[in-house]
Design an enzyme around this catalytic site. Structure first.
Site, PDB file in Angstrom:
ATOM      1  N   HIS A  61       0.815  -1.221   0.000  1.00  0.00           N
ATOM      2  CA  HIS A  61       0.000   0.000   0.000  1.00  0.00           C
ATOM      3  C   HIS A  61       0.848   1.270   0.000  1.00  0.00           C
ATOM      4  O   HIS A  61       0.354   2.347  -0.309  1.00  0.00           O
ATOM      5  CB  HIS A  61      -1.003   0.007   1.170  1.00  0.00           C
ATOM      6  CG  HIS A  61      -0.410   0.251   2.517  1.00  0.00           C
ATOM      7  ND1 HIS A  61      -0.206  -0.752   3.433  1.00  0.00           N
ATOM      8  CD2 HIS A  61       0.008   1.385   3.120  1.00  0.00           C
ATOM      9  CE1 HIS A  61       0.301  -0.242   4.544  1.00  0.00           C
ATOM     10  NE2 HIS A  61       0.446   1.052   4.366  1.00  0.00           N
ATOM     11  N   SER A  64       4.741   2.542   7.936  1.00  0.00           N
ATOM     12  CA  SER A  64       4.443   1.350   7.151  1.00  0.00           C
ATOM     13  C   SER A  64       5.630   0.955   6.286  1.00  0.00           C
ATOM     14  O   SER A  64       6.212   1.784   5.582  1.00  0.00           O
ATOM     15  CB  SER A  64       3.233   1.590   6.251  1.00  0.00           C
ATOM     16  OG  SER A  64       2.058   1.256   6.916  1.00  0.00           O
ATOM     17  N   ASP A  86       0.055  -7.600   1.513  1.00  0.00           N
ATOM     18  CA  ASP A  86       0.559  -6.227   1.610  1.00  0.00           C
ATOM     19  C   ASP A  86       2.085  -6.163   1.643  1.00  0.00           C
ATOM     20  O   ASP A  86       2.674  -5.422   2.424  1.00  0.00           O
ATOM     21  CB  ASP A  86      -0.022  -5.523   2.845  1.00  0.00           C
ATOM     22  CG  ASP A  86       0.048  -3.997   2.713  1.00  0.00           C
ATOM     23  OD1 ASP A  86       0.285  -3.520   1.595  1.00  0.00           O
ATOM     24  OD2 ASP A  86      -0.129  -3.303   3.734  1.00  0.00           O
TER      25      ASP A  86
END
Length: 449
Positions: free
Chosen positions: A109, A213, A139
């Site tokens: 993402h 992230s 992911d």
């Protein structure tokens, strides 16, 4: 916001920054005269050069059909759809896993839809990255750069983690630059959160915020135990509940991307559910952890290995599992063709079964392997779509409104002709997906979230 729990991807979200006094969450050890001051600094000096910032830019393209009435007014040459382009920029983190080849792992993402990806190294260099491959269901994304004097991080065996182990998160929150936070492993095998299609998360209270992230979660030796990916954030900020993808899961996915250019999903060929207290009592079991097998598909890897409906799968390659979702994530991650040892309980007896995982592209599948909300259904390719051939009452699929005999012919506005295309269409969706269903002569839509 990704779910009802306000689960927010801790990555490229824009956020305002309010500076507040730091508050210690745990008492520091007392140091007496003559003793060495305890510090994470020596470990971090060796580890932080392997954690990078990931800056992305690109253009989001949206298309909207032009109503027929406008084509009537403007003639046959009028455009059939209106296209809008919206530039975007984002910032996340990444981890160098191979210094010689320049491989960097981050979250899918973080780089999804990016036209340009630039890596900010610890020493101040900025290098353009090439995308090698991604896996949206877990992911994970693999990047590669050409640069000298890189530092890679060594991976730990994440299957050996215990709740209470210390954990340190390293990343680039809010674009401030590299930041380190510490905490513990709060839980293992977290699933059913609705963040990703494949979930087997490490939960930690080490602070993870927007921009973290793709960053590293390490142990006190500086070894990689996970890739930070999401947080629970009811108010938009960190509340001490963060999630990381385990290092072993990352390693298995990355090796498939390097070898095949994509992740080749492993399939066991069963449908099932979590082993709960009621089921455990009904089968006279002491354990309440594992995956209960409702059904074994014909000609599947599970059937060939001798697995039967009513079996309870309690371990994968000698490692205990807590839930059916964790089993699903581990099996899918290992890849097609992988040889796996499953620990099962049958009629109160424990035994080990060896399985060679099948391909995800087979003509039938346990629907839970396609989407969590389809669990409890059996899917099979039909002439004009994908048919629901079996359905467990009270299952997520049944509660979603599906019925036996339903024919899935589309996802949102895109047609679906077989299982492979159904998987691809659902992968493309970032959020809710509307299944186009043919039920007899009736056409309807059912929404999966």
């Amino acid at each position: 916001m990704k779910t009802k729990l306000s689960l927010v991807s801790a990555a490229i979200l824009s956020a305002s920054l309010t500076l507040v006094p730091a508050v210690s969450q745990a008492a520091l050890p007392q140091v007496f005269e003559g003793q060495t001051m305890p510090s994470l600094a020596p470990m971090l000096e060796q580890t932080t050069p392997a954690v990078v910032s990931v800056a992305v830019s690109g253009t989001h393209v949206s298309k909207q059909r032009v109503p027929d009435v406008f084509r009537y007014f403007f003639g046959p040459n009028a455009p059939r759809e209106q296209v809008q382009e919206q530039p975007f920029r984002g910032l996340g983190s990444g981890v160098i896993i191979d210094a010689d080849k320049g491989y960097i792992v981050t979250n899918n993402h973080v780089i999804d839809g990016a036209d340009e990806i630039k890596i900010g190294l610890h020493d101040g260099r900025e290098v353009e990255a090439k995308l090698i491959g991604t896996d949206s269901e877990s992911d994970i994304a693999l990047l590669q750069i050409e640069a000298k004097n890189l530092t890679a991080i060594k991976a730990a065996d994440s299957d050996k983690l215990r709740v209470g182990d210390f954990a340190v998160a390293i990343g680039n929150p809010f674009g401030l630059g590299q930041t380190v936070t510490s905490g513990i492993v709060s839980a293992l095998g977290r699933s059913g959160l609705g963040i990703e299609m494949l979930e087997n998360f490490i939960q930690t209270d080490a602070a993870i915020n927007s921009g973290n992230s793709g960053g590293a979660l390490v142990n006190l030796r500086g070894e990689l135990i996970g890739i930070n990916t999401a947080i629970v954030a009811p108010g938009g900020g960190n509340v001490g509940i963060g999630f990381a993808i385990p290092a072993n899961m990352v390693h298995a996915l990355v090796q498939q991307i390097i070898e095949h250019g994509e992740v080749r999903r492993g399939v066991l060929g069963i449908s099932g559910r979590d082993l709960d207290n009621q089921l455990a009592q009904g089968f006279g079991l002491d354990t309440q952890h594992g995956g209960f097998v409702n059904e074994v598909l014909a000609d599947s890897a599970a059937e060939k290995a001798g697995i039967k409906a009513g079996d309870i799968i309690v371990s994968v390659n000698g490692r205990k599992i807590k839930s059916f979702q964790e089993l699903r994530a581990k099996v899918a991650t290992l890849g097609a063709g992988a040889k796996v040892e499953l620990g099962i309980i049958r009629d109160g007896d424990e035994k080990t079964v060896k399985v060679t995982l099948g391909e995800a592209s087979q003509t039938t599948a346990a629907a839970g392997e396609v989407h969590p909300q389809l669990s409890g259904a059996k899917l099979e390719n039909a002439d004009k779509g994908v048919e629901i051939t079996e359905l467990d009452q009270g299952s997520p699929a049944a509660l979603s409104g599906l019925q036996k005999g339903d024919l899935i012919v589309g996802v949102n506005r895109s047609p679906v002709k077989d299982l492979k295309q159904l998987r691809e269409r659902l992968k493309e969706q970032d959020g809710a997906a509307a299944l186009k269903i043919l039920r007899g002569r009736t056409q309807l839509y059912l929404v999966l979230r």
